[in-house]
Design a protein around this motif. Structure first.
Motif, PDB file in Angstrom:
ATOM      1  N   PHE A 154       0.855  -1.186   0.000  1.00 53.69           N
ATOM      2  CA  PHE A 154       0.000   0.000   0.000  1.00 53.69           C
ATOM      3  C   PHE A 154       0.895   1.242   0.000  1.00 53.69           C
ATOM      4  O   PHE A 154       1.769   1.387   0.861  1.00 53.69           O
ATOM      5  N   SER A 155       0.691   2.114  -0.969  1.00 50.65           N
ATOM      6  CA  SER A 155       1.610   3.228  -1.169  1.00 50.65           C
ATOM      7  C   SER A 155       1.330   4.395  -0.231  1.00 50.65           C
ATOM      8  O   SER A 155       0.228   4.536   0.321  1.00 50.65           O
ATOM      9  N   ASN A 156       2.323   5.251  -0.068  1.00 49.27           N
ATOM     10  CA  ASN A 156       2.129   6.464   0.726  1.00 49.27           C
ATOM     11  C   ASN A 156       1.008   7.322   0.150  1.00 49.27           C
ATOM     12  O   ASN A 156       0.217   7.911   0.891  1.00 49.27           O
ATOM     13  N   THR A 157       0.948   7.385  -1.173  1.00 50.62           N
ATOM     14  CA  THR A 157      -0.104   8.167  -1.832  1.00 50.62           C
ATOM     15  C   THR A 157      -1.484   7.611  -1.492  1.00 50.62           C
ATOM     16  O   THR A 157      -2.414   8.366  -1.163  1.00 50.62           O
ATOM     17  N   GLU A 158      -1.623   6.294  -1.551  1.00 48.82           N
ATOM     18  CA  GLU A 158      -2.910   5.673  -1.231  1.00 48.82           C
ATOM     19  C   GLU A 158      -3.278   5.902   0.236  1.00 48.82           C
ATOM     20  O   GLU A 158      -4.439   6.172   0.565  1.00 48.82           O
ATOM     21  N   GLU A 159      -2.287   5.819   1.121  1.00 52.39           N
ATOM     22  CA  GLU A 159      -2.552   6.045   2.544  1.00 52.39           C
ATOM     23  C   GLU A 159      -3.082   7.451   2.776  1.00 52.39           C
ATOM     24  O   GLU A 159      -4.012   7.673   3.560  1.00 52.39           O
ATOM     25  N   THR A 160      -2.514   8.408   2.059  1.00 53.40           N
ATOM     26  CA  THR A 160      -2.979   9.795   2.177  1.00 53.40           C
ATOM     27  C   THR A 160      -4.384   9.946   1.610  1.00 53.40           C
ATOM     28  O   THR A 160      -5.247  10.600   2.213  1.00 53.40           O
TER      29      THR A 160
END
Length: 230
Positions: A154-160
């Motif tokens: 799970f990417s940092n972008t998705e987490e945001t």
């Protein structure tokens, strides 16, 4: 399949747990391919389920199938305790996500040892979304384990974008990269993306759960054809 037992989030009353589709999508890929699947979790019993994964917009066909599957529901409600699982008894292991693994499986020594036991025995390990957090415990058991590994998670972008970056102890992509892994993700957030590095298969997000399971099945089939897998 190893499931999280953790349901709490930081700085919020919101809950997490297993992302249901990341369990059910792979589960039925394995079942339909003729595999016998056993379930375990850190604490045993019924794992918590992330409430968001049961919302209508996140329900998959496999979720609906699960609701009508009394055998699967009974297995989910009575998972084995993780420390009772031995790699010698299985052909492969799969770690679904949900945010829970960031807390429990990332810090569970038994899980880290189990992952290394599978890989050392020439048996595949697969994980999807936040499931790759379990690899952190393997790194703790064997420093340098993740250095140079090509993974997805799970990417940092998705987490945001899902609004939970302030409710987790760390960003998984960042943590894995700090430990030396190369994390590859889809060009567009939330699209399916799977990476294979030797016996290690990792998927990025919920849409990657089924494809990661298919990649694991293909790897197992290849082993069987070459006589490596029993």
């Amino acid at each position: 399949m190893i499931l999280t037992s953790h349901s709490g989030m930081e700085n919020t009353d919101g809950k997490t747990g297993v992302w249901l589709g990341e369990f059910t999508d792979p589960y039925y890929e394995f079942i339909d391919a003729g595999y016998h699947v056993e379930l375990a979790s850190q604490k045993g019993g019924r794992p918590p389920v992330d409430p968001m994964s049961e919302l209508t917009e996140n329900v998959t066909g496999s979720n609906r199938r699960f609701q009508d599957d009394e055998v699967a529901k009974a297995a989910f409600s009575h998972t084995k305790v993780l420390d009772q699982v031995s790699a010698a008894e299985y052909d492969a292991v799969f770690y679904p996500g949900g945010h829970g693994p960031l807390w429990d499986l990332a810090n569970d020594n038994n899980s880290g040892i189990l992952i290394l036991d599978f890989l050392d025995s020439g048996k595949p390990v697969a994980a999807v979304c936040h499931g790759p957090a379990a690899l952190i415990s393997a790194e703790r058991q064997r420093p340098g384990f993740l250095r140079g590994k090509i993974l997805s998670a799970f990417s940092n972008t998705e987490e945001t974008l899902v609004g939970r970056s302030g409710n987790v102890p760390y960003l998984l992509q960042t943590k894995l990269e700090e430990l030396g892994a190369e994390v590859k993700t889809a060009f567009v957030p939330f699209l399916s993306h799977v990476e294979k590095d030797g016996l290690l298969i990792t998927g990025q997000n919920p849409l990657s759960a089924g494809p990661a399971a298919k990649a694991l099945i293909n790897l197992l089939t290849g082993h069987a054809e070459s006589g490596i897998e029993e």
